[in-house]
Design a protein around this motif. Sequence first.
Motif, short mmCIF file in Angstrom:
data_model
loop_
_atom_site.label_atom_id
_atom_site.label_comp_id
_atom_site.label_asym_id
_atom_site.label_seq_id
_atom_site.Cartn_x
_atom_site.Cartn_y
_atom_site.Cartn_z
N ASP A 86 119.36 -18.90 -7.24
CA ASP A 86 119.11 -19.43 -8.58
C ASP A 86 120.43 -19.99 -9.11
OD1 ASP A 86 118.16 -20.04 -11.06
OD2 ASP A 86 117.89 -17.98 -11.71
N ASN A 87 120.53 -21.30 -9.21
CA ASN A 87 121.77 -21.95 -9.63
C ASN A 87 121.77 -22.32 -11.11
OD1 ASN A 87 122.85 -21.81 -7.06
ND2 ASN A 87 121.88 -23.74 -6.43
N LYS A 88 120.91 -21.70 -11.88
CA LYS A 88 120.86 -22.01 -13.30
C LYS A 88 122.07 -21.41 -14.01
CE LYS A 88 115.90 -22.39 -13.82
NZ LYS A 88 114.75 -22.01 -14.63
N ARG A 91 123.94 -19.61 -17.05
CA ARG A 91 123.53 -18.51 -17.94
C ARG A 91 124.41 -18.55 -19.18
NH1 ARG A 91 120.11 -15.39 -14.88
NH2 ARG A 91 120.28 -15.75 -12.66
N GLU A 143 114.16 -19.02 -20.87
CA GLU A 143 114.54 -19.87 -19.74
C GLU A 143 114.11 -21.31 -20.00
OE1 GLU A 143 113.92 -19.85 -14.90
OE2 GLU A 143 113.48 -18.05 -16.07
#
Length: 122
Positions: free
Chosen positions: A3-5, A7, A57
């Motif tokens: 998961d490269n989101k 934060r 999200e």
Amino acid sequence: MADNKKRHVVSYEKMPLNPELAAAFAEKYPRGFSDYLTDLVKYPKPDGTSFYAVTVEIPDAIYLVKINVKTDDLEDVERWLEGEEDAENEAVAGGSADASDAAGETLPDDNIAQYGSGSDDE
């Protein structure tokens, strides 16, 4: 799959600065407070304090939206109770004392003897 989101942590008050986040928050919690109350999570901070937040999200990021929650602190409750008792004591003691000092005599309520003669036959 990783998961490269990104934060982020943002306060509820500053959330409107990000329209995409505000829209996602409104979609997830359409009724506001009553909706997100069950999703609140307490997060500790390095200084020993903590904050409450919900996760929202969007396509490119995950946000912790900090929600101001006032919890009852035992010390706050004790201070409030002591302050409440002190205020009541001052009002009761100070109110009659101030009135009698100002008038130079006691108030009629302070002298119960004046209301009766000792016999009800008269």
